[in-house]
Design an enzyme around this catalytic site. Structure first.
Site, short mmCIF file in Angstrom:
data_model
loop_
_atom_site.label_atom_id
_atom_site.label_comp_id
_atom_site.label_asym_id
_atom_site.label_seq_id
_atom_site.Cartn_x
_atom_site.Cartn_y
_atom_site.Cartn_z
N HIS A 78 10.83 -3.86 -7.58
CA HIS A 78 10.65 -4.39 -8.94
C HIS A 78 11.77 -5.37 -9.32
CE1 HIS A 78 8.00 -0.59 -9.55
NE2 HIS A 78 7.28 -1.59 -9.11
N SER A 120 4.40 -1.69 -11.27
CA SER A 120 4.29 -3.15 -11.19
C SER A 120 3.39 -3.75 -12.29
CB SER A 120 3.84 -3.57 -9.79
OG SER A 120 2.74 -2.81 -9.35
N GLU A 122 -6.93 -1.07 -8.70
CA GLU A 122 -6.53 0.28 -8.28
C GLU A 122 -7.78 1.05 -7.90
OE1 GLU A 122 -3.71 2.25 -7.73
OE2 GLU A 122 -5.20 3.80 -7.33
N GLY A 131 -8.17 -2.68 -2.11
CA GLY A 131 -7.15 -3.70 -2.37
C GLY A 131 -7.30 -4.93 -1.49
N ASP A 150 0.91 -3.81 -1.99
CA ASP A 150 1.80 -2.64 -1.98
C ASP A 150 0.99 -1.37 -1.69
OD1 ASP A 150 3.94 -0.92 -2.46
OD2 ASP A 150 3.74 -1.02 -4.65
#
Ligand SMILES: C[S@@+](CC[C@H](N)C(=O)[O-])C[C@H]1O[C@@H](n2cnc3c(N)ncnc32)[C@H](O)[C@@H]1O
Length: 283
Positions: A18, A99, A117, A149, A169
């Site tokens: 981050h 994020s 998600e 994703g 990620d």
């Protein structure tokens, strides 16, 4: 899908990821033109550090807590990260933003974001949390989706803005993640050659990381590599090292992160093997 990020929120890997995310987006926002952010594996947006999951193995104690407790002067990139973190959580230290909250807080009127998600419960929470954040900060150009994703990368590229940050990620819970990431990057760059791609990886297997980095190098694009080890491997299960790869790194990012190196190692390092390595590939 067993992975739940609430067990890990605010750990050393989140802190590094981050800090780099805020610095990368900040560097891209030096230009006025609107930009697009895709967070392909978004999580639920904000995490309660007092929740049962977080309390079970409080990884944040070895991560964000050490930054919050720091007495030393902090470099600009860490100060900026803490400012966005504070704004996103209204300064409540029991919450740690994911994020989507860092991005959601930093978006300007001309920017747009898609948060993807797949996990149904995480997605439900993400929608609720983002709507709370939007009520507070009034930023409306945000959408959530619930697909794989890697499909989300194909579905959203190229963005009409022609400037964008793609965050990859994944949870690293099933074998083959390195291969899937390298392939997604290759395909993503075919659609959006000038995009900034930020990929996170767990570093538990030296050979797998070496092969992955060779695959990245062979794509031929400029890549900024940021690796952080906080402790030596000692046979215990907890994560000790991780890495980030930023393709088409925005101007100034490398210098900003370079300036955090000694403070990050001092605050997050747990033994003499702690080190942070920053390198440019194909520059
Ligand atoms: C490491 S976490 C994301 C953390 C988040 N990017 C952050 O920095 O706050 C990975 C997320 O991916 C989700 N996930 C797992 N498999 C997925 C898939 N195939 N596609 C999209 N999301 C997935 C998990 O539910 C989890 O919330």
């Amino acid at each position: 899908m067993n992975y739940r990020h609430s067990f890990h929120a605010g750990n050393f890997a989140d802190v590094l990821k981050h800090i780099v995310l805020v610095a990368a987006l900040g560097a891209m926002q030096k230009k006025d033109a609107g930009l697009f952010v895709l967070d392909a594996f978004a999580g639920c947006g904000v995490y309660d550090l007092h929740s049962e999951q977080a309390a079970r193995s409080p990884e944040f104690l070895e991560g964000i807590n050490k930054i919050w407790d720091a007495k030393a002067a902090l470099p600009a990139a860490i100060k900026n990260y803490l400012n966005v973190l504070d704004e996103a959580t209204e300064g409540k230290e029991r919450f740690y933003p994911g994020s989507p909250f860092f991005v959601g807080q930093m978006l300007r009127d001309q920017d747009r974001a898609v948060f993807n998600e797949l996990h149904p419960l995480e997605k439900l929470e993400l929608d609720k949390n983002l709507s709370d954040l939007q009520t507070r900060n009034g930023k409306r150009r945000v959408k959530t989706t619930q697909i794989d994703g890697y499909l989300a990368i194909k579905a959203n590229l190229p963005p009409p803005e022609r400037r964008g940050l793609i965050i990859i990620d994944p949870p690293f819970e099933i074998a083959g993640e390195f291969e899937r990431m390298a392939l997604a990057l290759q395909q993503g760059l075919k659609r959006f050659a000038t995009g900034v791609f930020m990929l996170w990886h767990a570093d538990k297997d030296e050979n797998a990381v070496r092969k992955y980095r060779q695959a990245i190098k062979s794509i031929g694009k400029e890549a900024l590599i940021i690796d952080l080890r906080i402790a030596k491997e000692d046979g215990t299960t907890g994560l000790k090292a991780n890495g980030l790869t930023i393709i088409n790194p925005p101007f100034g990012l490398e210098a900003q992160i370079e300036a955090t190196k000694s403070v990050i190692c001092k605050l997050l390092g747990k033994d003499e093997s702690a080190k942070m390595v920053i390198k440019l590939l194909n520059s």
